[in-house]
Enzyme design. Structure first.
Site, PDB file in Angstrom:
ATOM      1  N   LYS A 182       0.835  -1.206   0.000  1.00  0.00           N
ATOM      2  CA  LYS A 182       0.000   0.000   0.000  1.00  0.00           C
ATOM      3  C   LYS A 182       0.877   1.266   0.000  1.00  0.00           C
ATOM      4  O   LYS A 182       2.092   1.178  -0.093  1.00  0.00           O
ATOM      5  CB  LYS A 182      -0.954  -0.046   1.191  1.00  0.00           C
TER       6      LYS A 182
HETATM    7  C1  LIG Z   1      -5.153  -4.524   1.490  1.00  0.00           C
HETATM    8  C2  LIG Z   1      -6.626  -4.495   1.553  1.00  0.00           C
HETATM    9  C3  LIG Z   1      -7.350  -4.909   2.673  1.00  0.00           C
HETATM   10  C4  LIG Z   1      -6.730  -5.598   3.845  1.00  0.00           C
HETATM   11  O1  LIG Z   1      -5.685  -4.953   4.430  1.00  0.00           O
HETATM   12  P1  LIG Z   1      -4.574  -5.796   5.238  1.00  0.00           P
HETATM   13  O2  LIG Z   1      -3.787  -4.719   5.903  1.00  0.00           O
HETATM   14  O3  LIG Z   1      -3.795  -6.580   4.230  1.00  0.00           O
HETATM   15  O4  LIG Z   1      -5.288  -6.668   6.206  1.00  0.00           O
HETATM   16  C5  LIG Z   1      -8.725  -4.730   2.681  1.00  0.00           C
HETATM   17  N1  LIG Z   1      -9.368  -4.206   1.622  1.00  0.00           N
HETATM   18  C6  LIG Z   1      -8.710  -3.827   0.506  1.00  0.00           C
HETATM   19  C7  LIG Z   1      -9.485  -3.232  -0.623  1.00  0.00           C
HETATM   20  C8  LIG Z   1      -7.333  -3.976   0.430  1.00  0.00           C
HETATM   21  O5  LIG Z   1      -6.689  -3.630  -0.693  1.00  0.00           O
END
Ligand SMILES: *Cc1c(COP(=O)(O)O)cnc(C)c1O
Length: 306
Positions: A182
């Site tokens: 991210k």
């Molecule tokens: C990455 C992501 C998540 C989950 O986040 P984590 O930190 O990996 O648990 C949830 N929703 C979306 C759309 C994501 O891209």
């Protein structure tokens, strides 16, 4: 052949220094850095409250749990997202109902959404796919007319804007993830953003086993007693992760600019390929460009192309 990785964090010496400082201190979890990270998220976004947790998935889970919806209620969401979005509905004994997406943005289609509303519908979780905010005004209108809660899964969209305003200020609660793919990272991590003080209080209880007082308040008042009000879990983030988050957040605008530059480069070079349809950003948004998704036309097979 050189492979381009799906994602790659950018961690430099200044980030590492902040983490090491915390590791050398006496307090490595749920200390001052968590609160400082939450305050810096609020400052960046321009919102009132943030609750930092150990993943975006945990953040989604406690956001849904905060709504206290009756078992079996329906929550409308998009099928075009990471599994955690719909899983958070199922964790809470609720039923996910999928509304289809728009081709152009791959975001939930407000018309499809409207058609899925029943007497059991209580909330909507929409996802700003790839970092492009949804048609939030349309979704809010539907939510207001039908008395529905709104959760924005903005895990792709940290730093994005809708009509000039930062994402994080629109839904009842907004979710971010700090996984390494991210925009900024804490290793694993996430946050729930809200402007509602009651939701904020509940979120902080739910990330810490359902305990109704945090340790600092108990120590300050020499008070050993606490109640466990709800079935919470341990979703706490550590202080050294938060230190990394604070340091990373300072660089977010630079990261977003770098992504935009890469998008411009991709779009320039890929426009020469005639079987590709390239992604675009609406003029009403600042796109955070978490991913760059192309559409293939019918003359080419997806698996073969991959
Ligand atoms: C990455 C992501 C998540 C989950 O986040 P984590 O930190 O990996 O648990 C949830 N929703 C979306 C759309 C994501 O891209």
């Amino acid at each position: 052949m050189d492979q381009i990785p799906y994602g790659m964090q950018c961690i430099t010496d200044d980030d590492i220094k902040e983490v090491v400082t915390v590791l050398k201190s006496n307090w490595i979890t749920t200390g001052p850095k968590v609160e400082e990270f939450e305050k810096s998220l609020c400052k960046y976004i321009g919102c009132n409250f943030a609750t930092a947790v150990n993943s975006g998935t945990s953040a989604l889970d406690i956001a849904v749990q905060t709504l206290n919806l009756e078992k079996g209620s329906e929550v409308i969401t998009t099928p075009f997202t990471f599994a955690a979005t719909a899983n958070s509905i199922i964790y809470n004994n609720l039923t996910p109902v999928f509304a289809d997406i728009e081709k152009e943005t791959r975001n939930i289609n407000p018309n499809e959404l409207m058609e899925k509303i029943t007497e059991k519908t209580k909330a909507i979780i929409y996802v700003d796919y790839a970092g492009q905010p949804c048609d939030i005004n349309e979704i809010k209108k539907i939510a207001n007319e039908n008395g529905l809660f709104l959760i924005e899964d903005a895990c792709h969209a940290l730093g994005s804007k809708y009509y000039g305003k930062n994402v994080g200020n629109f839904a009842d609660m907004t979710i971010f993830s700090f996984h390494p793919v991210k925009h900024i990272t804490t290793g694993e991590g996430g946050a729930v953003i809200t402007n509602n003080s009651e939701f904020d209080r509940e979120l902080k209880i739910l990330r810490n086993h359902g305990i109704d007082k945090d340790l600092h308040k108990r120590q300050a008042k020499m008070d050993y007693a606490y109640d466990i009000r709800r079935l919470g879990r341990n979703y706490r983030i550590t202080d050294f992760q938060s230190a990394l988050g604070i340091s990373q957040l300072k660089k977010l605008d630079g990261f977003l600019n770098k992504r935009l530059k890469l998008v411009e480069l991709y779009s320039k070079r890929l426009s020469e390929v005639d079987f590709l349809e390239l992604p675009t950003a609406k003029s009403s948004v600042k796109h955070a460009w978490h991913i760059y998704t192309i559409l293939l036309d019918k003359q080419i097979d997806r698996d073969e192309f991959f």
